[in-house]
Each structure stands twice: as structure tokens, then as C-alpha cells.
Motif scaffolding. Structure first.
Motif, short mmCIF file in Angstrom:
data_model
loop_
_atom_site.label_atom_id
_atom_site.label_comp_id
_atom_site.label_asym_id
_atom_site.label_seq_id
_atom_site.Cartn_x
_atom_site.Cartn_y
_atom_site.Cartn_z
N ASN A 11 2.71 3.04 31.64
CA ASN A 11 3.40 4.09 30.90
C ASN A 11 4.82 3.68 30.51
N ARG A 14 3.81 0.75 26.71
CA ARG A 14 2.37 0.75 26.97
C ARG A 14 1.59 -0.30 26.18
N GLU A 39 -5.22 7.71 26.55
CA GLU A 39 -3.91 8.23 26.89
C GLU A 39 -4.13 9.46 27.74
N GLU A 41 -1.90 12.24 30.68
CA GLU A 41 -0.66 12.62 31.34
C GLU A 41 -0.57 11.95 32.71
N ALA A 42 0.63 11.71 33.17
CA ALA A 42 0.85 11.19 34.52
C ALA A 42 0.29 12.20 35.52
N GLN A 48 6.25 9.94 31.52
CA GLN A 48 5.61 9.69 30.25
C GLN A 48 4.10 9.52 30.47
N ALA A 49 3.33 9.78 29.41
CA ALA A 49 1.88 9.61 29.47
C ALA A 49 1.52 8.14 29.66
N PHE A 50 0.37 7.92 30.25
CA PHE A 50 -0.15 6.58 30.52
C PHE A 50 -1.20 6.19 29.48
N TYR A 51 -1.35 4.89 29.29
CA TYR A 51 -2.55 4.32 28.71
C TYR A 51 -3.34 3.76 29.88
N PRO A 88 6.72 5.78 37.36
CA PRO A 88 6.41 5.03 36.15
C PRO A 88 6.19 3.54 36.46
#
Length: 162
Positions: A11, A14, A39, A41-42, A48-51, A88
Motif C-alpha cells: 500500500n 503500490r 484493491e 481497504e487496509a 491507504q488501500a492495498f493492492y 503500511p
């Protein structure tokens, strides 16, 4: 050769770090197959959102060496050696399954994330729905059908060649 499944996530920058993870994993084995990149959400912390995706690959390394190599790759790409679970990260590489091996110690196999997170289970279901999870006895698709998640996953188009 052992077939292994690796959970890959980032995140921080990414695109850069997901692509780097795939390049690095290619050097540790062969016959890589990638799930959809999602994608999401954490989970467990505000960030921040994750891949996330899962990579299936074959490797000739034993479990200890493979785990050590994954850790070295994470650190090489900026992950702190003392990084916690809920923070993160530039790159997260988790061994989900390693052949038929089971282990209660580090790395735990099969990794419990399979049973708890959509961003792990849905990509696994794409790659290997009929695979029986060692020590559980159910196929990936059965676990997927029996598990409901609140988190939403959004597919992300692949932006690199592998």
C-alpha cells in the motif's frame, strides 16, 4: 519442484512494489501464475488501500531458504525489519501454502490468512479451486463457498508484463 502460493501486497507506491515483487519472485522459481490484482481497504488499521494478489509458482528451494529469500526481498524494497502486522508496507510476501507441508511454527502452514481474508481466499480460489488445503481437508472452493467477508475487492488491470 514444490508448488507454492504467495500472498503479495503493498500500500506504498503500490504499482512499483507489486511489479517489483513479481520480478523478484520470477528469480526464485518458474511457471508463475498470477491471480487478479485487487484493491482493498487496509484491514485492522487505518491506512491507504492495498493492492493484493496471489502468485502460484514452482521452486526448487526448501521452505527455510524460500522464506529467507522472501524476507530479504521485502527488506530490499524498503520494508522495515521490525515492521508490525498492522501498518503500511512497501511489500508484503507471505507463504500461504508450500506443497503439502504443514507447520505450526514460522512460517505457519497453511497460513491462517487463507481462512480470514477475502484478499487471500478469492485470489486462491481463482488459481486453484480444487486444491485440498493440508491439515484442513477442504478444497479452496469449499472454503470460499463457506466463508463470507464484509470487505469489498476491486479488480485492478495489470499494467506490466510477466
Amino acid at each position: 519442484m514444490i508448488t507454492t502460493y504467495i500472498g503479495v501486497g503493498s500500500n506504498i507506491q503500490r504499482r512499483k512494489h507489486i511489479q517489483a515483487a513479481i520480478d523478484e519472485l520470477s528469480a526464485l522459481g518458474q511457471q508463475l501464475r498470477l491471480s487478479t490484482i485487487y484493491e482493498c481497504e487496509a484491514v485492522g488499521f487505518n491506512s491507504q488501500a492495498f493492492y493484493n494478489l496471489v502468485v502460484e509458482m514452482k521452486t526448487s528451494l526448501d521452505l527455510a531458504e524460500f522464506a529467507q529469500q522472501l524476507r530479504a526481498i521485502e527488506i530490499k524494497w524498503g520494508r522495515s525489519e521490525h515492521a508490525g502486522k498492522f501498518e503500511p508496507r512497501t511489500m508484503d510476501l507471505d507463504i500461504l501454502l508450500f506443497g503439502e507441508l504443514t507447520s505450526e511454527s514460522s512460517p505457519q502452514l497453511p497460513r491462517s490468512d487463507i481462512f480470514h481474508y477475502a484478499f487471500v481466499l478469492e485470489p486462491l480460489n481463482e488459481l486453484c479451486p480444487g486444491l485440498v488445503v493440508p491439515s484442513d481437508g477442504r478444497r479452496i472452493e469449499q472454503i470460499w463457498q463457506q466463508t463470507r467477508f464484509d470487505s469489498a475487492l476491486t479488480p485492478v488491470p495489470v499494467w506490466f508484463d510477466y
